[in-house]
Design a protein around this motif. Structure first.
Motif, short mmCIF file in Angstrom:
data_model
loop_
_atom_site.label_atom_id
_atom_site.label_comp_id
_atom_site.label_asym_id
_atom_site.label_seq_id
_atom_site.Cartn_x
_atom_site.Cartn_y
_atom_site.Cartn_z
N PHE A 1 16.57 -19.32 -10.75
CA PHE A 1 16.79 -20.22 -9.64
C PHE A 1 16.32 -21.64 -9.98
CE2 PHE A 1 16.50 -22.05 -5.41
CZ PHE A 1 17.73 -21.68 -4.91
N THR A 2 15.18 -21.73 -10.62
CA THR A 2 14.69 -23.04 -11.06
C THR A 2 15.69 -23.67 -12.02
OG1 THR A 2 12.39 -22.36 -10.81
CG2 THR A 2 12.81 -24.23 -12.26
N ASN A 3 16.16 -22.88 -12.97
CA ASN A 3 17.12 -23.40 -13.95
C ASN A 3 18.39 -23.91 -13.28
OD1 ASN A 3 15.38 -22.89 -16.07
ND2 ASN A 3 16.27 -20.90 -16.52
N LEU A 4 18.86 -23.19 -12.27
CA LEU A 4 20.07 -23.63 -11.57
C LEU A 4 19.86 -24.95 -10.84
CD1 LEU A 4 21.54 -20.29 -10.20
CD2 LEU A 4 22.48 -21.74 -12.01
N THR A 5 18.68 -25.17 -10.29
CA THR A 5 18.44 -26.45 -9.61
C THR A 5 18.38 -27.59 -10.63
OG1 THR A 5 16.01 -26.32 -9.60
CG2 THR A 5 17.20 -25.33 -7.72
N LEU A 6 17.81 -27.31 -11.80
CA LEU A 6 17.77 -28.34 -12.84
C LEU A 6 19.17 -28.61 -13.37
CD1 LEU A 6 14.52 -27.14 -14.63
CD2 LEU A 6 14.79 -29.24 -13.29
N TRP A 7 19.98 -27.56 -13.50
CA TRP A 7 21.39 -27.72 -13.92
C TRP A 7 22.13 -28.59 -12.90
CZ3 TRP A 7 25.73 -26.22 -11.23
CH2 TRP A 7 26.96 -26.34 -11.91
N ALA A 8 21.96 -28.27 -11.61
CA ALA A 8 22.63 -29.05 -10.56
C ALA A 8 22.18 -30.50 -10.58
CB ALA A 8 22.36 -28.42 -9.19
N ASN A 9 20.89 -30.71 -10.81
CA ASN A 9 20.36 -32.07 -10.90
C ASN A 9 21.06 -32.83 -12.02
OD1 ASN A 9 16.92 -32.64 -10.02
ND2 ASN A 9 18.58 -34.11 -9.99
N TYR A 10 21.24 -32.17 -13.18
CA TYR A 10 21.91 -32.83 -14.30
C TYR A 10 23.37 -33.12 -13.97
CZ TYR A 10 23.52 -34.15 -18.88
OH TYR A 10 24.05 -34.87 -19.92
N GLN A 11 24.04 -32.18 -13.33
CA GLN A 11 25.45 -32.38 -13.00
C GLN A 11 25.65 -33.55 -12.05
OE1 GLN A 11 27.64 -30.66 -14.86
NE2 GLN A 11 25.75 -29.81 -15.71
#
Length: 169
Positions: free
Chosen positions: A51-61
């Motif tokens: 879940f943390t990784n997905l939020t960081l991915w979304a932040n990058y996108q």
């Protein structure tokens, strides 16, 4: 509570202008975070804290390598956790103890690392979902608390202690 949230926002606002540090740079070099389809790799069982990784991915996108946006999300997560902790403390503690605990939680210098260090977002997400689970539990919304506990666990492993809290409570 609003005054404490304002004080917390003022205390941590300078971190929004901060840069990336240490492990933060590993996000920018990992195709799982930087490619649009990389989210699927972040859900692979070998990766921890999905879940943390997905939020960081979304932040990058949304903002690519603009450090301020990552820091802004971290500050907002901390403010939400403070708000949720306020509700829980008010139900669980006497008024003076509740305020003392909330002030320490909101403004203690130890909170600087998770708020100012992008890669430590897992701590903020875990705290946010843990306080959300506790608030749901106190409202006797048990299944919602279970769901939120799972979200906390998918953010950071330390949330494994949360079911013990519920059992003892």
């Amino acid at each position: 509570t609003l005054l404490l949230l304002l004080a917390t926002a003022i205390a941590f606002a300078p971190s929004i202008a901060g840069s990336f540090h240490l492990d933060d740079y590993s996000l920018l070099g990992d195709p799982a975070f930087t490619s649009f389809g990389g989210w699927a790799e972040l859900l692979h069982p070998a990766r921890v804290r999905p879940f943390t990784n997905l939020t960081l991915w979304a932040n990058y996108q949304l903002q690519q390598d603009s450090a301020w946006s990552y820091h802004l999300v971290n500050v907002l997560l901390h403010l939400c956790a403070v708000w949720l902790a306020s509700e829980a403390f008010q139900k669980l503690l006497p008024p003076m103890a509740s305020w003392a605990a909330l002030i320490v939680f909101a403004l203690h210098p130890l909170q600087t690392e998770p708020v100012a260090y992008v890669f430590a977002r897992s701590t903020l997400l875990c705290g946010f979902f843990a306080w959300s689970a506790i608030a749901a539990w106190l409202r006797e919304r048990r299944w919602l608390a279970v769901f939120l506990t799972a979200a906390a666990l998918l953010s950071k492993e330390e949330a494994v202690a949360l079911p013990l809290f519920f059992a003892l409570f």
